[in-house]
Design a protein around this motif. Structure first.
Motif, PDB file in Angstrom:
ATOM      1  N   LEU A 140       0.854  -1.189   0.000  1.00 25.84           N
ATOM      2  CA  LEU A 140       0.000   0.000   0.000  1.00 25.84           C
ATOM      3  C   LEU A 140       0.892   1.242   0.000  1.00 25.84           C
ATOM      4  O   LEU A 140       1.352   1.707   1.043  1.00 25.84           O
ATOM      5  N   SER A 141       1.115   1.777  -1.187  1.00 23.76           N
ATOM      6  CA  SER A 141       2.176   2.768  -1.374  1.00 23.76           C
ATOM      7  C   SER A 141       1.913   4.091  -0.663  1.00 23.76           C
ATOM      8  O   SER A 141       2.867   4.826  -0.352  1.00 23.76           O
ATOM      9  N   ASP A 142       0.670   4.417  -0.387  1.00 21.04           N
ATOM     10  CA  ASP A 142       0.376   5.662   0.329  1.00 21.04           C
ATOM     11  C   ASP A 142       0.041   5.417   1.800  1.00 21.04           C
ATOM     12  O   ASP A 142      -0.414   6.318   2.511  1.00 21.04           O
ATOM     13  N   ALA A 143       0.287   4.193   2.256  1.00 21.16           N
ATOM     14  CA  ALA A 143       0.169   3.862   3.672  1.00 21.16           C
ATOM     15  C   ALA A 143       1.530   3.415   4.199  1.00 21.16           C
ATOM     16  O   ALA A 143       1.641   2.620   5.127  1.00 21.16           O
ATOM     17  N   ALA A 175       2.249  -6.287  -5.801  1.00 14.26           N
ATOM     18  CA  ALA A 175       1.334  -5.366  -6.476  1.00 14.26           C
ATOM     19  C   ALA A 175       1.336  -4.070  -5.671  1.00 14.26           C
ATOM     20  O   ALA A 175       0.866  -4.034  -4.537  1.00 14.26           O
ATOM     21  N   VAL A 176       1.902  -3.033  -6.243  1.00 18.88           N
ATOM     22  CA  VAL A 176       2.014  -1.741  -5.557  1.00 18.88           C
ATOM     23  C   VAL A 176       0.785  -0.907  -5.921  1.00 18.88           C
ATOM     24  O   VAL A 176       0.586  -0.569  -7.087  1.00 18.88           O
ATOM     25  N   VAL A 177      -0.022  -0.599  -4.922  1.00 18.09           N
ATOM     26  CA  VAL A 177      -1.306   0.051  -5.170  1.00 18.09           C
ATOM     27  C   VAL A 177      -1.571   1.117  -4.110  1.00 18.09           C
ATOM     28  O   VAL A 177      -0.939   1.141  -3.056  1.00 18.09           O
ATOM     29  N   ALA A 181      -7.295   1.623  -3.926  1.00 16.88           N
ATOM     30  CA  ALA A 181      -7.345   0.454  -4.801  1.00 16.88           C
ATOM     31  C   ALA A 181      -7.383  -0.837  -3.984  1.00 16.88           C
ATOM     32  O   ALA A 181      -8.080  -1.795  -4.334  1.00 16.88           O
ATOM     33  N   TRP A 182      -6.633  -0.851  -2.882  1.00 14.65           N
ATOM     34  CA  TRP A 182      -6.631  -2.045  -2.028  1.00 14.65           C
ATOM     35  C   TRP A 182      -7.985  -2.242  -1.360  1.00 14.65           C
ATOM     36  O   TRP A 182      -8.502  -3.359  -1.304  1.00 14.65           O
ATOM     37  N   ARG A 194       0.801  -7.700  -9.889  1.00 14.09           N
ATOM     38  CA  ARG A 194       2.066  -7.003 -10.042  1.00 14.09           C
ATOM     39  C   ARG A 194       2.465  -7.063 -11.514  1.00 14.09           C
ATOM     40  O   ARG A 194       1.850  -7.750 -12.319  1.00 14.09           O
ATOM     41  N   ASP A 195       3.517  -6.346 -11.870  1.00  8.51           N
ATOM     42  CA  ASP A 195       4.045  -6.365 -13.231  1.00  8.51           C
ATOM     43  C   ASP A 195       5.130  -7.443 -13.313  1.00  8.51           C
ATOM     44  O   ASP A 195       5.294  -8.254 -12.392  1.00  8.51           O
ATOM     45  N   THR A 196       5.883  -7.443 -14.387  1.00  9.14           N
ATOM     46  CA  THR A 196       7.014  -8.348 -14.541  1.00  9.14           C
ATOM     47  C   THR A 196       8.274  -7.538 -14.836  1.00  9.14           C
ATOM     48  O   THR A 196       8.200  -6.395 -15.307  1.00  9.14           O
TER      49      THR A 196
END
Length: 211
Positions: A140-143, A175-177, A181-182, A194-196
């Motif tokens: 959770l990128s903003d947490a 998965a960075v969200v 979004a979470w 997530r991406d690759t």
């Protein structure tokens, strides 16, 4: 990645040292991350997602997180909320020397969501180890948040550190969200992807401006 993730929220080291102590979080703003940590914990509780609270301690003579100090105490945003499990640690990863992996396995958790501090240290260490243990990971990128550094290797702002670690984690490990979004994924019972490494690199190469 499970189509119906069995999640746990792992809230790492939300301690006074990062707000009123000697290691203040600078990016994202700590007021933002604290609010989102509270929202994530409340949503997890409402959805039946177990919440794990992690607290870091150092020896009593340490300049940071000294056992018994105010700085080592849990911030009220976390201390005032219910939790399902508590983990005490002294190393960066929440898995290192703790019962976290066994506790998660005992509850058939296959996906861990990471919030708390710091993005580049305890969060990243936990994310990497969770991936190596075969768990799906959400960040959770903003947490979360970072501090600036300057040493013999160079200097980097808190924003640079947080951004780079987020990009790297999303390329393979998590998965960075955003918290929003979470929360939506939890409500829907849906996985987050997530991406690759390959796709992340190809995209960067394609977007590179010729010299």
């Amino acid at each position: 990645m499970s189509a119906n993730p069995r999640r746990a929220l792992v809230v790492i080291d939300v301690q006074n040292e990062y707000t009123s102590g000697d290691l203040p979080i600078e990016f994202p703003p700590v007021e933002t991350s604290l609010a989102n940590i509270g929202r994530a914990m409340d949503a997890a509780r409402a959805a039946g997602v177990p919440v794990v609270v992690v607290q870091n301690f150092a020896p009593a003579d340490s300049p940071l997180f000294a056992r018994g100090s105010v700085g080592a105490g849990l911030h009220p945003v976390v201390a005032s909320r219910e939790r399902d499990h508590y983990v005490e640690k002294s190393l960066p990863s929440a898995f290192a020397g703790t019962d976290l992996e066994a506790w998660l396995a005992g509850r058939d958790v296959d996906t861990v969501a990471v919030a708390g501090y710091m993005t580049h240290n305890c969060d990243a260490s936990t994310v990497f180890e969770a991936t190596h243990a075969g768990l799906a990971v959400e960040f959770l990128s903003d947490a979360t948040g970072s501090v600036p550094y300057a040493n013999e290797a160079g200097a980097a702002s808190a924003e640079d550190i947080h951004r780079v670690f987020s990009v790297v984690m999303h390329s393979r490990f998590a998965a960075v969200v955003t918290t929003d979004a979470w929360l939506a994924a939890v409500k829907a019972g849906a996985p987050l992807a997530r991406d690759t490494i390959y796709a992340s690199n190809q995209r960067a190469r394609a977007n590179r401006v010729p010299a």
